[in-house]
Design an enzyme around this catalytic site. Structure first.
Site, PDB file in Angstrom:
ATOM      1  CD1 TRP A  74       8.718   8.856  37.908  1.00  0.00           C
ATOM      2  CD2 TRP A  74      10.744   9.709  38.271  1.00  0.00           C
ATOM      3  NE1 TRP A  74       9.502   7.859  38.402  1.00  0.00           N
ATOM      4  CE2 TRP A  74      10.745   8.352  38.642  1.00  0.00           C
ATOM      5  CE3 TRP A  74      11.919  10.448  38.427  1.00  0.00           C
ATOM      6  CZ2 TRP A  74      11.878   7.713  39.154  1.00  0.00           C
ATOM      7  CZ3 TRP A  74      13.049   9.809  38.945  1.00  0.00           C
ATOM      8  CH2 TRP A  74      13.014   8.455  39.299  1.00  0.00           C
ATOM      9  CG  ASN A 100      12.469  16.152  31.681  1.00  0.00           C
ATOM     10  OD1 ASN A 100      12.672  15.748  30.553  1.00  0.00           O
ATOM     11  ND2 ASN A 100      12.800  15.435  32.732  1.00  0.00           N
ATOM     12  CE  LYS A 487       8.014  -5.381  31.175  1.00  0.00           C
ATOM     13  NZ  LYS A 487       9.073  -4.988  30.297  1.00  0.00           N
ATOM     14  CE  LYS A 605       7.710   3.314  27.053  1.00  0.00           C
ATOM     15  NZ  LYS A 605       7.729   1.923  27.434  1.00  0.00           N
TER      16      LYS A 605
HETATM   17  C1  F6R Z   1      10.873  -1.913  31.740  1.00  0.00           C
HETATM   18  C2  F6R Z   1      11.326  -0.690  31.141  1.00  0.00           C
HETATM   19  C3  F6R Z   1      12.631  -0.135  31.563  1.00  0.00           C
HETATM   20  C4  F6R Z   1      13.386   0.396  30.346  1.00  0.00           C
HETATM   21  C5  F6R Z   1      14.662   1.112  30.794  1.00  0.00           C
HETATM   22  C6  F6R Z   1      15.489   1.583  29.620  1.00  0.00           C
HETATM   23  O1  F6R Z   1       9.640  -2.307  31.254  1.00  0.00           O
HETATM   24  O2  F6R Z   1      10.665  -0.123  30.333  1.00  0.00           O
HETATM   25  O3  F6R Z   1      13.380  -1.076  32.241  1.00  0.00           O
HETATM   26  O4  F6R Z   1      13.682  -0.675  29.505  1.00  0.00           O
HETATM   27  O5  F6R Z   1      14.321   2.212  31.594  1.00  0.00           O
HETATM   28  O6  F6R Z   1      14.798   2.502  28.846  1.00  0.00           O
HETATM   29  P1  F6R Z   1      15.243   2.824  27.366  1.00  0.00           P
HETATM   30  O7  F6R Z   1      15.067   1.621  26.564  1.00  0.00           O
HETATM   31  O8  F6R Z   1      14.363   3.958  26.961  1.00  0.00           O
HETATM   32  O9  F6R Z   1      16.686   3.242  27.441  1.00  0.00           O
END
Ligand code: F6R
Length: 610
Positions: A74, A100, A487, A605
């Site tokens: 990424w 990474n 979304k 992600k």
């Molecule tokens: C949207 C999405 C992102 C995550 C955000 C936080 O669908 O997945 O907005 O919610 O990057 O990620 P976490 O929850 O892993 O801290």
């Protein structure tokens, strides 16, 4: 934010690296590559684009060898291109590195290395690592990596191979996740657990400022000063099938349909005889009674789960709650002390800003509590207490089942606090617990309702060509509206905004016209009539309105053009059923537009950089 893998064992490394990269593709998919040690040299194959393109290349000619490393990227430094894809090599092509993270001081290091005669072949920050290791290498790879790391500022999970050491992978971690899957006479390095699930459930979690030496005789963990560290591996309970599509077209759809299970698993063992048991939070009754303020810090979808929790905690516990986007919280000098409870919400448990926010809260003396889906993640290890959501691995980049599980976990925490502080009546508490207990069935009912699902598809077909959407809601319907907009924009690339419905007339109503569909979250609750007024305001301006309403609402069809009915619940819990149709509508719209819903462009992600 990039995924790294490594393999050392008796099998051919190429296909294993590729397969394990598939489990990490959600972390980045601009380009990918592998490096395999092959009789005294490093064979590197890199390709621009998704893993499938690398796969095609490897099908034609796969490097031969049983030790290798791989990467899915990424882009941070340097555009997505083949030359910027990892692994990166030193000048002599004797050292290959996958990484990474971000090398923050790469610029001065690169200048220094160029002055010393090194030639660079990419625009990445990572390549300095290969050249630095080359500079310090005499014949000890471990030592060269260790010395190179003393020059690095920033974050890294990295793996290094060198053909002069055909039985060794050196890896290290600081502020980016790294695990080692322990097989029988074979070892699997990876950024995240799903990548190794097909091979083993025994996982060694590498912590910050640690190095790992992987050899045929085993895995040795060391501190950056060379001291050996003993650590027991953890046993992962996720099963390998959880990281497969199991007949669904996409992971996202599968994960939406797994939401009843995610709810059930997150509730399991945490309610006994109507009482919430959350010993894992490691807070005494005295700690809980002292709390005079709660901060919730998160990003993206997790932030929306946090917003729902603000309504729950303020209503049920009667303690003020501040909710903040982590990247703002960490730089705005917020006021916390030892009476503050800080809840960090992060499905990955690795989000850089959320982690930094939590560390700041700890420094201020606040009690910290993590809600995460990943056992052993950094946020889970650093928090005072952790409540795991048991949603299983989420592979689709757009969060769905982890959001639902986070909301359930946050409701549980809210009820736990209210029980200890006696802020709810026994009857009210029992009613909420009972409803929470039925939430898996409630969501299952919605997902089984073929008529409602068909309406969602019809709506998606009809509006997939639109270029703008507005989502509105009040109370917990507001974070649901924000999530609906997020979304839709992330997987279909349609511009969408979420607003508190009461804010419409303070500006956004100027956007309302026939071509802008409005989705109104209008489930039952004390602000229902207010939402209806807001619907009427936009209807008066020719808008097309889809309402998400409670089952048996006999009024709503008079006001909205289309209605999706969801099972009726109490107001605060209604966020759970209300968000599900918005996930599905976004999914169907994105599919209709031919988008890759599991891997939307520009996203990753796990956001392990700021
Ligand atoms: C949207 C999405 C992102 C995550 C955000 C936080 O669908 O997945 O907005 O919610 O990057 O990620 P976490 O929850 O892993 O801290």
């Amino acid at each position: 934010m990039c995924g790294i893998v490594g393999y050392l064992g008796r099998q051919e490394a190429g296909p294993i690296l590729l397969n394990n990269l598939r489990g990490l593709e959600y972390r980045g998919y601009d380009s990918a590559g592998v490096a395999v040690l092959d009789s005294g040299r490093i064979d590197v194959v890199r390709r621009l684009g998704k893993l499938a393109i690398l796969e095609e290349a490897l099908e034609k000619e796969c490097p031969v060898g049983t030790v290798g490393i791989g990467h899915t990227r990424w882009a941070t430094h340097g555009a997505p291109s083949e030359r910027n894809a990892h692994p990166h090599l030193d000048c002599k092509e004797q050292i290959a590195v996958v990484h990474n993270g971000i090398i923050e001081n790469y610029h001065p290091l690169k200048e220094e290395l160029i002055r010393r005669g090194h030639t660079f072949n990419s625009d990445t920050d990572t390549e300095v690592l290969a050249h630095l290791i080359e500079m310090y290498y005499t014949d000890d790879l471990e030592e060269a990596v260790r010395t190179a790391l003393t020059r690095i500022e920033g974050s890294y999970a990295l793996a290094v191979v060198c053909p002069e050491h055909p039985d060794l992978i050196v890896a290290a971690r600081k502020d980016s996740p790294l695990i080692v899957g322990l097989g029988k006479d074979e070892y699997f390095l990876a950024s995240d657990i799903p990548a190794v699930l097909a091979h083993t459930k025994d996982v060694l979690v590498v912590e910050d400022n640690e190095m790992v030496l992987v050899t045929p005789t085993g895995v040795v963990l060391k501190g950056l000063d060379g001291t050996v560290i003993e650590r027991e591996p953890i046993k992962v309970t996720w099963d390998a099938g959880a990281a497969e599509k199991s007949g669904y077209d996409d992971f996202m759809l599968k994960e939406i349909f797994e939401q009843p299970t995610a709810i059930r698993e997150t509730m399991r063992g945490r309610v006994d005889n109507g009482k919430i048991i959350l010993d894992e939070l490691r807070m005494t009754e005295a700690d809980i009674k002292r709390i005079d303020k709660v901060f919730i810090v998160a990003c993206g979808t997790s932030y929306h789960a946090g917003m729902v929790a603000k309504y729950a905690i303020e209503s049920w516990v009667r303690v003020p709650v501040e909710i903040d986007i982590a990247s703002e919280f960490r730089y705005r000098n917020p006021i916390l002390d030892d009476k503050t409870l800080m809840i960090a919400v992060s499905q990955s448990g690795e989000t850089a800003d959320t982690l930094a926010g939590m560390r700041y809260a700890r420094e201020q003396g606040a009690k910290t509590m993590a809600i995460t889906n990943v056992v052993g993640s950094t946020i889970s290890r650093e928090a005072d207490g952790v409540l795991y959501t048991h949603a299983g691995p989420e592979i689709g980049v757009a969060a769905t089942k982890t959001l639902i599980a986070q909301m359930i976990a946050l409701y549980l925490i809210s009820l736990y606090l209210s029980t200890i502080r006696r802020s709810l009546s026994v009857e009210d508490e029992a009613e909420i617990v009972d409803e929470l207990f039925r939430m898996d069935e409630i969501v299952q009912g919605l997902l089984d309702d073929t008529r409602q699902i068909a309406l969602m598809r019809e709506y998606a077909d009809k509006h997939a060509g639109k270029s703008d959407f507005l989502f509105i809601g009040r109370s917990v319907g507001y974070p649901v509206a924000l999530e609906g907009a997020l979304k839709l924009k992330e997987i279909s690339y349609i511009h969408a905004e979420g607003y508190a419905a009461g804010e419409l007339k303070h500006g956004p109503i100027a956007l309302v016209e026939e071509s802008v569909p409005i989705v109104a979250v209008a489930t039952e609750g004390h602000v229902y009539d207010k939402v209806i007024s807001n619907i009427m305001e936009v209807k008066a301006r020719d808008a097309n309105v889809l309402a998400i309403a409670s089952a048996d609402d006999s009024q709503i069809a008079k006001h909205a053009d289309e209605v999706i009915y969801v099972p009726r619940t109490s107001e605060i819990l209604s966020a759970v059923p209300a968000v599900v149709p918005l996930q599905l509508i976004s999914y169907y719209i994105a599919k209709k537009r031919g988008c890759n819903v599991d891997q939307p462009r520009n996203l990753a992600k796990s956001v392990t950089v700021e």
